[in-house]
Design a protein around this motif. Structure first.
Motif, PDB file in Angstrom:
ATOM      1  N   VAL A  76     -46.035   4.639 -29.080  1.00 23.60           N
ATOM      2  CA  VAL A  76     -44.840   5.378 -28.671  1.00 23.60           C
ATOM      3  C   VAL A  76     -45.253   6.742 -28.138  1.00 23.60           C
ATOM      4  O   VAL A  76     -46.035   7.455 -28.775  1.00 23.60           O
ATOM      5  CB  VAL A  76     -43.873   5.557 -29.857  1.00 23.60           C
ATOM      6  N   LEU A  77     -44.737   7.099 -26.963  1.00 26.74           N
ATOM      7  CA  LEU A  77     -44.950   8.436 -26.416  1.00 26.74           C
ATOM      8  C   LEU A  77     -44.004   9.394 -27.115  1.00 26.74           C
ATOM      9  O   LEU A  77     -42.786   9.228 -27.065  1.00 26.74           O
ATOM     10  CB  LEU A  77     -44.674   8.443 -24.912  1.00 26.74           C
ATOM     11  N   ALA A  78     -44.553  10.403 -27.782  1.00 23.64           N
ATOM     12  CA  ALA A  78     -43.718  11.383 -28.479  1.00 23.64           C
ATOM     13  C   ALA A  78     -42.958  12.225 -27.470  1.00 23.64           C
ATOM     14  O   ALA A  78     -43.522  12.665 -26.463  1.00 23.64           O
ATOM     15  CB  ALA A  78     -44.590  12.287 -29.350  1.00 23.64           C
ATOM     16  N   PRO A  79     -41.671  12.473 -27.720  1.00 23.27           N
ATOM     17  CA  PRO A  79     -40.936  13.372 -26.832  1.00 23.27           C
ATOM     18  C   PRO A  79     -41.484  14.790 -26.935  1.00 23.27           C
ATOM     19  O   PRO A  79     -41.701  15.289 -28.034  1.00 23.27           O
ATOM     20  CB  PRO A  79     -39.491  13.297 -27.355  1.00 23.27           C
ATOM     21  N   MET A  80     -41.748  15.397 -25.790  1.00 22.86           N
ATOM     22  CA  MET A  80     -42.246  16.765 -25.756  1.00 22.86           C
ATOM     23  C   MET A  80     -41.428  17.548 -24.744  1.00 22.86           C
ATOM     24  O   MET A  80     -41.311  17.149 -23.584  1.00 22.86           O
ATOM     25  CB  MET A  80     -43.740  16.789 -25.390  1.00 22.86           C
ATOM     26  N   ALA A  81     -40.838  18.652 -25.208  1.00 22.61           N
ATOM     27  CA  ALA A  81     -39.963  19.452 -24.362  1.00 22.61           C
ATOM     28  C   ALA A  81     -40.697  19.933 -23.116  1.00 22.61           C
ATOM     29  O   ALA A  81     -41.803  20.473 -23.199  1.00 22.61           O
ATOM     30  CB  ALA A  81     -39.430  20.648 -25.148  1.00 22.61           C
ATOM     31  N   GLY A  82     -40.084  19.708 -21.966  1.00 19.68           N
ATOM     32  CA  GLY A  82     -40.673  20.140 -20.714  1.00 19.68           C
ATOM     33  C   GLY A  82     -41.814  19.266 -20.218  1.00 19.68           C
ATOM     34  O   GLY A  82     -42.411  19.559 -19.181  1.00 19.68           O
ATOM     35  N   ILE A  83     -42.115  18.199 -20.929  1.00 13.38           N
ATOM     36  CA  ILE A  83     -43.233  17.333 -20.560  1.00 13.38           C
ATOM     37  C   ILE A  83     -42.770  15.910 -20.261  1.00 13.38           C
ATOM     38  O   ILE A  83     -43.027  15.375 -19.183  1.00 13.38           O
ATOM     39  CB  ILE A  83     -44.294  17.278 -21.689  1.00 13.38           C
ATOM     40  N   THR A  84     -42.084  15.290 -21.216  1.00 10.56           N
ATOM     41  CA  THR A  84     -41.804  13.858 -21.106  1.00 10.56           C
ATOM     42  C   THR A  84     -40.513  13.588 -20.326  1.00 10.56           C
ATOM     43  O   THR A  84     -39.616  12.876 -20.791  1.00 10.56           O
ATOM     44  CB  THR A  84     -41.750  13.192 -22.496  1.00 10.56           C
ATOM     45  N   ALA A 124     -48.676  -0.396 -21.523  1.00 15.80           N
ATOM     46  CA  ALA A 124     -47.428  -0.747 -22.192  1.00 15.80           C
ATOM     47  C   ALA A 124     -47.174   0.176 -23.380  1.00 15.80           C
ATOM     48  O   ALA A 124     -48.093   0.749 -23.950  1.00 15.80           O
ATOM     49  CB  ALA A 124     -47.472  -2.193 -22.653  1.00 15.80           C
ATOM     50  N   GLY A 125     -45.910   0.288 -23.769  1.00 16.57           N
ATOM     51  CA  GLY A 125     -45.537   1.105 -24.911  1.00 16.57           C
ATOM     52  C   GLY A 125     -44.072   1.475 -24.818  1.00 16.57           C
ATOM     53  O   GLY A 125     -43.330   0.951 -23.976  1.00 16.57           O
ATOM     54  N   LEU A 126     -43.636   2.376 -25.674  1.00 19.75           N
ATOM     55  CA  LEU A 126     -42.268   2.877 -25.660  1.00 19.75           C
ATOM     56  C   LEU A 126     -42.333   4.346 -25.283  1.00 19.75           C
ATOM     57  O   LEU A 126     -43.024   5.134 -25.938  1.00 19.75           O
ATOM     58  CB  LEU A 126     -41.626   2.703 -27.042  1.00 19.75           C
ATOM     59  N   TYR A 127     -41.615   4.719 -24.233  1.00 19.87           N
ATOM     60  CA  TYR A 127     -41.726   6.064 -23.686  1.00 19.87           C
ATOM     61  C   TYR A 127     -40.407   6.811 -23.879  1.00 19.87           C
ATOM     62  O   TYR A 127     -39.391   6.464 -23.284  1.00 19.87           O
ATOM     63  CB  TYR A 127     -42.130   5.993 -22.206  1.00 19.87           C
ATOM     64  N   VAL A 128     -40.444   7.832 -24.740  1.00 20.29           N
ATOM     65  CA  VAL A 128     -39.232   8.500 -25.193  1.00 20.29           C
ATOM     66  C   VAL A 128     -38.913   9.726 -24.337  1.00 20.29           C
ATOM     67  O   VAL A 128     -39.778  10.553 -24.057  1.00 20.29           O
ATOM     68  CB  VAL A 128     -39.366   8.911 -26.676  1.00 20.29           C
ATOM     69  N   CYS A 129     -37.641   9.828 -23.967  1.00 23.77           N
ATOM     70  CA  CYS A 129     -37.143  10.962 -23.179  1.00 23.77           C
ATOM     71  C   CYS A 129     -37.289  12.263 -23.964  1.00 23.77           C
ATOM     72  O   CYS A 129     -37.365  12.270 -25.192  1.00 23.77           O
ATOM     73  CB  CYS A 129     -35.669  10.704 -22.844  1.00 23.77           C
ATOM     74  N   GLU A 130     -37.287  13.380 -23.247  1.00 22.72           N
ATOM     75  CA  GLU A 130     -37.254  14.687 -23.896  1.00 22.72           C
ATOM     76  C   GLU A 130     -36.085  14.748 -24.885  1.00 22.72           C
ATOM     77  O   GLU A 130     -35.040  14.142 -24.665  1.00 22.72           O
ATOM     78  CB  GLU A 130     -37.047  15.786 -22.854  1.00 22.72           C
ATOM     79  N   ASP A 187     -35.993   6.919 -14.724  1.00 25.49           N
ATOM     80  CA  ASP A 187     -36.587   6.365 -13.517  1.00 25.49           C
ATOM     81  C   ASP A 187     -35.970   4.995 -13.235  1.00 25.49           C
ATOM     82  O   ASP A 187     -35.549   4.287 -14.148  1.00 25.49           O
ATOM     83  CB  ASP A 187     -38.101   6.226 -13.707  1.00 25.49           C
ATOM     84  N   GLU A 188     -35.941   4.633 -11.956  1.00 28.85           N
ATOM     85  CA  GLU A 188     -35.315   3.359 -11.571  1.00 28.85           C
ATOM     86  C   GLU A 188     -36.018   2.154 -12.182  1.00 28.85           C
ATOM     87  O   GLU A 188     -35.402   1.095 -12.379  1.00 28.85           O
ATOM     88  CB  GLU A 188     -35.312   3.230 -10.042  1.00 28.85           C
ATOM     89  N   LEU A 189     -37.295   2.300 -12.533  1.00 27.06           N
ATOM     90  CA  LEU A 189     -38.035   1.194 -13.145  1.00 27.06           C
ATOM     91  C   LEU A 189     -38.065   1.288 -14.668  1.00 27.06           C
ATOM     92  O   LEU A 189     -38.737   0.490 -15.318  1.00 27.06           O
ATOM     93  CB  LEU A 189     -39.465   1.151 -12.598  1.00 27.06           C
ATOM     94  N   GLU A 190     -37.337   2.250 -15.223  1.00 25.98           N
ATOM     95  CA  GLU A 190     -37.322   2.457 -16.673  1.00 25.98           C
ATOM     96  C   GLU A 190     -36.306   1.502 -17.299  1.00 25.98           C
ATOM     97  O   GLU A 190     -35.138   1.837 -17.509  1.00 25.98           O
ATOM     98  CB  GLU A 190     -36.979   3.915 -16.987  1.00 25.98           C
ATOM     99  N   THR A 191     -36.751   0.297 -17.593  1.00 23.41           N
ATOM    100  CA  THR A 191     -35.837  -0.737 -18.083  1.00 23.41           C
ATOM    101  C   THR A 191     -35.475  -0.555 -19.552  1.00 23.41           C
ATOM    102  O   THR A 191     -34.420  -1.000 -19.988  1.00 23.41           O
ATOM    103  CB  THR A 191     -36.453  -2.128 -17.878  1.00 23.41           C
ATOM    104  N   VAL A 192     -36.351   0.070 -20.331  1.00 18.81           N
ATOM    105  CA  VAL A 192     -36.065   0.344 -21.739  1.00 18.81           C
ATOM    106  C   VAL A 192     -35.889   1.849 -21.894  1.00 18.81           C
ATOM    107  O   VAL A 192     -36.857   2.605 -21.864  1.00 18.81           O
ATOM    108  CB  VAL A 192     -37.197  -0.166 -22.658  1.00 18.81           C
ATOM    109  N   ARG A 193     -34.652   2.266 -22.068  1.00 19.20           N
ATOM    110  CA  ARG A 193     -34.359   3.693 -22.164  1.00 19.20           C
ATOM    111  C   ARG A 193     -34.394   4.129 -23.628  1.00 19.20           C
ATOM    112  O   ARG A 193     -33.674   3.582 -24.461  1.00 19.20           O
ATOM    113  CB  ARG A 193     -32.997   3.980 -21.563  1.00 19.20           C
TER     114      ARG A 193
END
Length: 379
Positions: free
Chosen positions: A20-28, A41-47, A68-74
């Motif tokens: 899992v990508l950790a949400p980071m302010a101003g980064i993710t 592959a993984g889970l990518y978390v919004c800011e 993103d338009e290809l971001e199928t798992v929000r």
């Protein structure tokens, strides 16, 4: 030795690589999440966004909910201190933004957040924590969306909360809990305590994710083997190194990990990052955003001070291309940088700033905490 998890199951959501990508302010933001997803592959978390800001329709908060338009798992991390606001925000995320996963932030060590009883301070109030989780889970479950939480060991060594937090998360119906193996007092200093992560894993029946001091793919595998966690959360380790997710995907698949890009390859990834930022934000803002990433990308590589200064002022993709062309593409990856910290570090807090009387009891039922709609944090 623990068997490496093949995937991560969060309620109805299956994450093929337990990363899992950790949400980071101003980064993710959406551009960075797309860049990382292109690597592995993984889970990518919004800011992180605030529940109050979302519920009250704050423009800044809503503007951060871009995908993103290809971001199928929000996936979105939500910050909140009021159970009702958090529940309403969770419903909005599910109903209006089509999110597939909500993570609740109880790990932020920033003084402006902890002085209000939020972030890493909140789990001290066990009942309040339970109320927040229950409201979020109830709202999200109507849409079959899993809710997870992220926290720290506690406020300091004398006020630990992680085992109670794990129990409360499980009782509240959370799909998983992530633990950063540091206290609020430590912030990002010192070394993460993986033994605490192992202890939490042994004490709960829901998936546990480990966070802290994962700089290389080998660190993630070692954490799984030492703690038995079901997956890992990656924060500072991927700054300027989004290909870490490719390494992690290979490592969890049992394949050889050998990503040591030369400077030319790093420059290509940096250029792709800038391109995605400009696509999402426009060229002027996108180029301003890429500036803070450049030092992380170039860390350890030969690049003169004048060139670095020019890159820190880049104002167009055309200018960036000219500057990148000045780098020696054959320069090998600086192996001395492997396993070294990236991003924030600093010293431990002299004291954790808390509301007056915060430590007097661990109840918190009916506790009202002021929440700024613009609070930002990380864990």
């Amino acid at each position: 030795m623990s068997v490496l998890p093949a995937a991560l199951q969060l309620g109805s959501l299956r994450v093929e690589t337990p990363v899992v990508l950790a949400p980071m302010a101003g980064i993710t933001n959406a551009a960075y999440r797309r860049l990382c997803a292109e690597q592995g592959a993984g889970l990518y978390v919004c800011e992180m966004i605030t529940s109050r800001g979302l519920v009250e329709g704050d423009t800044m908060t809503r503007s951060m909910l871009v995908f993103d338009e290809l971001e199928t798992v929000r996936s979105v991390q939500l910050y909140g201190t009021d159970p009702v606001y958090v529940g309403k925000a969770a419903e909005i995320l599910c109903a209006e933004y089509g999110v597939a996963h909500i993570d609740l932030n109880f790990g932020c060590p920033v003084p402006k957040v902890t002085r209000k009883g939020g972030g890493g301070a909140l789990p001290w109030k066990r009942n309040l924590l339970g109320e927040i989780l229950e409201h979020a889970v109830r709202a999200a479950s109507a849409y079959d969306v899993p809710v997870t939480m992220k926290t720290r060991k506690g406020i300091d060594a004398d006020h630990l909360t992680y085992l109670d937090a794990g129990r409360i998360a499980e009782e509240s119906g959370c799909a998983a809990i992530a633990l950063h193996g540091r206290t609020v007092e430590q912030a990002y200093s010192g070394q993460a305590d993986w033994s605490a992560i192992a202890e939490l894993k042994a004490s709960v029946g829901i998936p546990v994710l480990g966070n802290g001091d994962i700089w290389e793919a080998a660190d993630a595998i070692r954490m799984v083997e030492e703690t038995g966690v079901d997956g890992v959360v990656i924060g500072r380790g991927c700054l300027g190194r989004p290909w870490l997710f490719r390494d992690l995907a290979a490592a969890f698949a049992g394949d050889e990990v050998a990503t040591l890009p030369n400077l030319g390859e790093v420059a290509s990834v940096l250029r792709r990052h800038a391109e995605l930022l400009c696509q999402h934000m426009g060229e002027e803002r996108g180029c301003k955003e890429i500036r803070k990433h450049i030092a992380w990308y170039l860390k350890g590589f030969p690049a003169g001070g004048e060139l670095r200064r020019a890159m820190a002022l880049v104002d167009s993709l055309a200018t960036l291309d000219v500057l990148l062309a000045e780098l020696d593409p054959t320069s090998p990856f600086p192996v001395l940088e492997l396993g070294t910290p990236r991003g924030r570090q600093g010293a431990p807090r002299k004291r954790v700033v808390l509301p007056e009387g915060w430590l007097d009891d661990t109840d918190g039922s009916g506790c009202v905490i002021a929440e700024d709609s613009h609070d930002t944090s990380g864990g």
